[in-house]
Design a protein around this motif. Structure first.
Motif, PDB file in Angstrom:
ATOM      1  N   SER A   1      26.596  75.787  76.564  1.00 46.39           N
ATOM      2  CA  SER A   1      26.540  76.502  75.291  1.00 46.39           C
ATOM      3  C   SER A   1      27.805  76.258  74.490  1.00 46.39           C
ATOM      4  O   SER A   1      28.851  75.869  75.037  1.00 46.39           O
ATOM      5  CB  SER A   1      26.368  78.004  75.535  1.00 46.39           C
ATOM      6  N   SER A   2      27.731  76.501  73.187  1.00 45.45           N
ATOM      7  CA  SER A   2      28.907  76.324  72.335  1.00 45.45           C
ATOM      8  C   SER A   2      30.017  77.292  72.722  1.00 45.45           C
ATOM      9  O   SER A   2      31.196  76.985  72.574  1.00 45.45           O
ATOM     10  CB  SER A   2      28.513  76.526  70.865  1.00 45.45           C
ATOM     11  N   GLN A   3      29.658  78.478  73.249  1.00 47.69           N
ATOM     12  CA  GLN A   3      30.678  79.441  73.679  1.00 47.69           C
ATOM     13  C   GLN A   3      31.472  78.896  74.868  1.00 47.69           C
ATOM     14  O   GLN A   3      32.697  79.019  74.914  1.00 47.69           O
ATOM     15  CB  GLN A   3      30.024  80.779  74.050  1.00 47.69           C
ATOM     16  N   LEU A   4      30.777  78.285  75.834  1.00 49.36           N
ATOM     17  CA  LEU A   4      31.474  77.705  76.979  1.00 49.36           C
ATOM     18  C   LEU A   4      32.392  76.576  76.540  1.00 49.36           C
ATOM     19  O   LEU A   4      33.529  76.468  76.997  1.00 49.36           O
ATOM     20  CB  LEU A   4      30.462  77.192  78.001  1.00 49.36           C
ATOM     21  N   VAL A   5      31.904  75.734  75.646  1.00 48.21           N
ATOM     22  CA  VAL A   5      32.685  74.585  75.198  1.00 48.21           C
ATOM     23  C   VAL A   5      33.929  75.042  74.433  1.00 48.21           C
ATOM     24  O   VAL A   5      35.018  74.491  74.597  1.00 48.21           O
ATOM     25  CB  VAL A   5      31.817  73.657  74.322  1.00 48.21           C
ATOM     26  N   ALA A   6      33.769  76.082  73.598  1.00 55.15           N
ATOM     27  CA  ALA A   6      34.886  76.567  72.789  1.00 55.15           C
ATOM     28  C   ALA A   6      35.835  77.461  73.571  1.00 55.15           C
ATOM     29  O   ALA A   6      36.887  77.836  73.056  1.00 55.15           O
ATOM     30  CB  ALA A   6      34.351  77.322  71.574  1.00 55.15           C
ATOM     31  N   GLY A   7      35.484  77.831  74.803  1.00 56.35           N
ATOM     32  CA  GLY A   7      36.333  78.711  75.598  1.00 56.35           C
ATOM     33  C   GLY A   7      36.224  80.167  75.218  1.00 56.35           C
ATOM     34  O   GLY A   7      37.088  80.977  75.569  1.00 56.35           O
ATOM     35  N   ILE A   8      35.151  80.538  74.500  1.00 55.59           N
ATOM     36  CA  ILE A   8      34.917  81.947  74.164  1.00 55.59           C
ATOM     37  C   ILE A   8      34.462  82.664  75.434  1.00 55.59           C
ATOM     38  O   ILE A   8      33.542  82.206  76.115  1.00 55.59           O
ATOM     39  CB  ILE A   8      33.856  82.077  73.061  1.00 55.59           C
ATOM     40  N   PRO A   9      35.086  83.781  75.800  1.00 53.23           N
ATOM     41  CA  PRO A   9      34.717  84.447  77.057  1.00 53.23           C
ATOM     42  C   PRO A   9      33.239  84.822  77.111  1.00 53.23           C
ATOM     43  O   PRO A   9      32.689  85.385  76.163  1.00 53.23           O
ATOM     44  CB  PRO A   9      35.608  85.692  77.065  1.00 53.23           C
ATOM     45  N   VAL A  10      32.591  84.485  78.199  1.00 51.92           N
ATOM     46  CA  VAL A  10      31.206  84.863  78.472  1.00 51.92           C
ATOM     47  C   VAL A  10      31.139  85.360  79.912  1.00 51.92           C
ATOM     48  O   VAL A  10      32.061  85.151  80.698  1.00 51.92           O
ATOM     49  CB  VAL A  10      30.231  83.683  78.272  1.00 51.92           C
ATOM     50  N   VAL A  11      30.038  86.012  80.241  1.00 51.13           N
ATOM     51  CA  VAL A  11      29.837  86.522  81.601  1.00 51.13           C
ATOM     52  C   VAL A  11      28.594  85.866  82.174  1.00 51.13           C
ATOM     53  O   VAL A  11      27.510  85.974  81.599  1.00 51.13           O
ATOM     54  CB  VAL A  11      29.686  88.052  81.618  1.00 51.13           C
ATOM     55  N   PRO A  12      28.705  85.162  83.300  1.00 52.31           N
ATOM     56  CA  PRO A  12      27.521  84.536  83.900  1.00 52.31           C
ATOM     57  C   PRO A  12      26.658  85.568  84.610  1.00 52.31           C
ATOM     58  O   PRO A  12      27.159  86.569  85.130  1.00 52.31           O
ATOM     59  CB  PRO A  12      28.106  83.533  84.883  1.00 52.31           C
ATOM     60  N   CYS A  13      25.358  85.315  84.614  1.00 58.03           N
ATOM     61  CA  CYS A  13      24.428  86.115  85.416  1.00 58.03           C
ATOM     62  C   CYS A  13      24.324  85.478  86.787  1.00 58.03           C
ATOM     63  O   CYS A  13      24.183  84.254  86.906  1.00 58.03           O
ATOM     64  CB  CYS A  13      23.061  86.167  84.740  1.00 58.03           C
ATOM     65  N   VAL A  14      24.400  86.282  87.835  1.00 55.35           N
ATOM     66  CA  VAL A  14      24.325  85.748  89.194  1.00 55.35           C
ATOM     67  C   VAL A  14      22.918  85.296  89.547  1.00 55.35           C
ATOM     68  O   VAL A  14      22.711  84.622  90.549  1.00 55.35           O
ATOM     69  CB  VAL A  14      24.803  86.785  90.229  1.00 55.35           C
ATOM     70  N   GLY A  15      21.932  85.636  88.707  1.00 57.77           N
ATOM     71  CA  GLY A  15      20.550  85.267  88.999  1.00 57.77           C
ATOM     72  C   GLY A  15      19.851  86.346  89.794  1.00 57.77           C
ATOM     73  O   GLY A  15      20.479  87.147  90.482  1.00 57.77           O
ATOM     74  N   ALA A  16      18.534  86.354  89.692  1.00 60.83           N
ATOM     75  CA  ALA A  16      17.767  87.326  90.454  1.00 60.83           C
ATOM     76  C   ALA A  16      17.713  86.920  91.920  1.00 60.83           C
ATOM     77  O   ALA A  16      18.062  85.810  92.295  1.00 60.83           O
ATOM     78  CB  ALA A  16      16.358  87.459  89.871  1.00 60.83           C
ATOM     79  N   LEU A  17      17.255  87.839  92.756  1.00 60.86           N
ATOM     80  CA  LEU A  17      17.392  87.685  94.202  1.00 60.86           C
ATOM     81  C   LEU A  17      16.042  87.697  94.900  1.00 60.86           C
ATOM     82  O   LEU A  17      15.070  88.285  94.417  1.00 60.86           O
ATOM     83  CB  LEU A  17      18.255  88.825  94.752  1.00 60.86           C
ATOM     84  N   THR A  18      15.994  87.034  96.070  1.00 62.58           N
ATOM     85  CA  THR A  18      14.849  87.097  96.961  1.00 62.58           C
ATOM     86  C   THR A  18      15.366  87.378  98.367  1.00 62.58           C
ATOM     87  O   THR A  18      16.571  87.409  98.613  1.00 62.58           O
ATOM     88  CB  THR A  18      14.056  85.776  96.972  1.00 62.58           C
ATOM     89  N   ALA A  19      14.445  87.528  99.301  1.00 59.23           N
ATOM     90  CA  ALA A  19      14.842  87.828 100.674  1.00 59.23           C
ATOM     91  C   ALA A  19      15.654  86.697 101.290  1.00 59.23           C
ATOM     92  O   ALA A  19      16.463  86.931 102.192  1.00 59.23           O
ATOM     93  CB  ALA A  19      13.598  88.101 101.519  1.00 59.23           C
ATOM     94  N   ASN A  20      15.463  85.461 100.814  1.00 62.82           N
ATOM     95  CA  ASN A  20      16.180  84.313 101.375  1.00 62.82           C
ATOM     96  C   ASN A  20      17.364  83.880 100.526  1.00 62.82           C
ATOM     97  O   ASN A  20      17.941  82.821 100.772  1.00 62.82           O
ATOM     98  CB  ASN A  20      15.214  83.132 101.544  1.00 62.82           C
ATOM     99  N   GLY A  21      17.735  84.679  99.524  1.00 65.74           N
ATOM    100  CA  GLY A  21      18.889  84.338  98.706  1.00 65.74           C
ATOM    101  C   GLY A  21      18.515  84.116  97.258  1.00 65.74           C
ATOM    102  O   GLY A  21      17.475  84.579  96.779  1.00 65.74           O
TER     103      GLY A  21
END
Length: 520
Positions: free
Chosen positions: A197-217
């Motif tokens: 994303s343009s925010q990542l490229v420009a160094g604008i702080p963002v928060v990553p999502c860890v992703g949803a979960l299942t029983a195996n990870g």
């Protein structure tokens, strides 16, 4: 006749492998495999062995079963020497092995390393940007990952917000290979490459999502959807319950619930999903919503302010009731309405997971793996959710019946009213990040033989500073001494140390800077 499947070396060198006449469920990769691409299907009549790749001493395989693998099957895979790293829909897992692996007697329909063509986002072909995020498998050492990036002639841009097991890269105009991304994808350690994303490229702080979960990870970025949604196979209408089991301590109860319900309705504008208040957190087909801190009743404790904002469990299947679809928010975060950390925006993203969506590759999508302020769903979000559920029906409102025009009546002269005194305009919310300067070290990259390094600098904010903290890619973190003038003695380990200094103001805004130190 005994049949042996030689993955990676034989499949890639020879371009073909043996088949058995078995129809396995579709694997839900974002990239549709080419008809001529190598395919590896095990003969269940034989005693089979999979020989692992030798690159860097380990190999990653997708192993698919005839039916959803049971805990006993997962335990058997581990007992035979493999590490189970996560789920791959449908009925498959991602494993890592460093030895010949006996897969006989486990009901396996398919086993192979990821083909390099499946690791490159289809969106990359439609974009002109040269900035990308590279996701590595969960067990890959990130210092090795950096060496792989640099060996391909690609630029590495350190960004502490890109997330665990990911690196931000740029494709050079004159790269060493004609197609450096294709060459990068050939590395066994690489899991997926997608647009930055343009925010990542420009160094604008963002928060990553860890992703949803299942029983195996977790689920990797190369996956589009998980399961068939709450409506079963095909695109059907459905109804779900919701239950608020633990309230936020940062927002009024009614305001927090209203924002989450508003996010639910955004999805219901696109697909035919109706939401009803449930009677129990553990009831079937119920999305349980709670705010919690640290250990809060599942196997995934929260980590305090920053980093992980929330996590969600995919629908049933693959997850069992009653945890399927549940959404948990970290109550240590400074939740807000209409400003970071915006509850509506995070809930809108997490609800996509609760309905069966994995992460999008589109930086404009709500389901892109980095949270952003959002008011509605993007085109890619709508397309993805419509692959699981029936479209919402829009019934036109009936035209109002004409009403007779009443005869005019005399209007009395208005009585003068005093002009009210003007009210002062509300003070706007503070959304400006503090300034941060690192005075020592004076460069962003350096090498040393010392076991620690003293960092010092300054920070400032009109609304007041809360803290200056530091962290490293080696797992160390701490609080600097002072705020407007700060210093911290930071430990170093042999190899590459990526040190991030972060200044946070009283309103929760923050800025950061990174220094990379190689300890010899």
């Amino acid at each position: 006749m005994r049949q042996v499947l030689l993955v990676w070396i034989s499949a890639m060198a020879l371009g073909q492998v043996a088949f058995s006449q078995v129809d396995e469920p579709v694997l839900r990769f974002k990239v549709r495999p080419a008809a001529a691409s190598p395919k590896s299907v095990l003969d269940r009549q034989a005693v089979n062995q999979v020989t692992s790749p030798v690159d860097f001493g380990r190999g990653h395989l997708v192993v698919q079963f005839d039916a959803p693998p049971t805990p006993a099957t997962i335990a058997a895979i581990r007992a035979r020497g493999a590490s189970v790293l996560g789920d791959v829909p449908d009925n498959a897992i991602l494993i890592s092995t460093v030895q010949a692996l006996d897969l006989s007697g486990l009901g396996i329909a398919y086993a192979a390393p990821l083909d390099a063509s499946l690791k490159i986002s289809p969106m990359i072909r439609t974009l002109t940007s040269d900035d990308f995020v590279v996701e590595f498998h969960p067990d890959v050492d990130m210092n090795l990952a950096r060496r792989i990036i640099l060996s391909q002639g690609l630029e590495l841009h350190e960004n502490p917000d890109v997330g665990e097991k990911r690196l931000l890269i740029r494709r050079r105009v004159r790269a060493r290979a004609a197609d450096p991304l294709a060459q990068l994808a050939l590395n066994d350690e690489v899991a997926y490459i997608f647009p930055a994303s343009s925010q990542l490229v420009a160094g604008i702080p963002v928060v990553p999502c860890v992703g949803a979960l299942t029983a195996n990870g977790g689920i990797g970025q190369l996956i589009a959807t998980v399961g068939n949604g709450w409506d079963g196979i095909g695109q059907n209408a459905t109804s779900l319950n919701y239950f608020f089991s633990a309230a936020s301590t940062k927002l009024p109860l009614s305001s927090a619930q209203a924002e989450i319900l508003r996010a639910m309705q955004e999805w219901s504008k696109v697909v035919s999903i109706s939401w009803q208040a449930g009677s129990s957190a553990n009831a079937m087909r119920t999305v349980n919503i709670l705010f919690g801190r640290a250990s809060h009743g599942d196997a995934y404790p929260f980590d305090g302010p920053g980093n992980v904002l929330a996590h969600t469990f995919y629908p049933a299947p693959p997850n069992p009731e009653s945890i399927a679809g549940d959404m948990h928010f970290d109550d240590d975060e400074t939740w807000r309405i209409g400003a970071n950390v915006d509850l509506f925006s995070v809930a809108l993203h997490e609800l996509g997971h609760a309905l069966g969506l994995a992460h999008s590759d589109d930086p404009n999508a709500v389901m892109y793996p980095y949270y952003r302020m959002a008011s509605t769903l993007a085109t890619d979000d709508r397309t993805a959710i419509l692959s699981l559920y029936a479209a919402a029906s829009v019934t036109p409102a009936p035209a109002p019946a004409p009403t007779p025009t009443p005869a005019p009546t005399p209007v009395p002269a208005p009585t003068p009213t005093p002009t009210p005194a003007p009210t002062p305009a509300p003070t706007p919310a503070d959304t400006t990040a503090p300034t941060l300067t690192i005075l020592s070290p004076s460069t962003t990259t350096l090498s040393t033989s010392q076991a620690s390094r003293l960092f010092s600098g300054t920070a400032a904010d009109a609304g007041g500073l809360a803290s200056v903290t530091w962290s490293s890619n080696m797992g160390y973190s701490g609080l600097a001494n002072g705020t407007s003038s700060w210093q911290a003695q930071i430990p170093l380990v042999p190899g590459i140390n990526r040190i991030t200094i972060r200044a946070t103001d009283l309103a929760g805004n923050y800025s950061w800077k990174t220094v990379v130190i190689t300890r010899r």
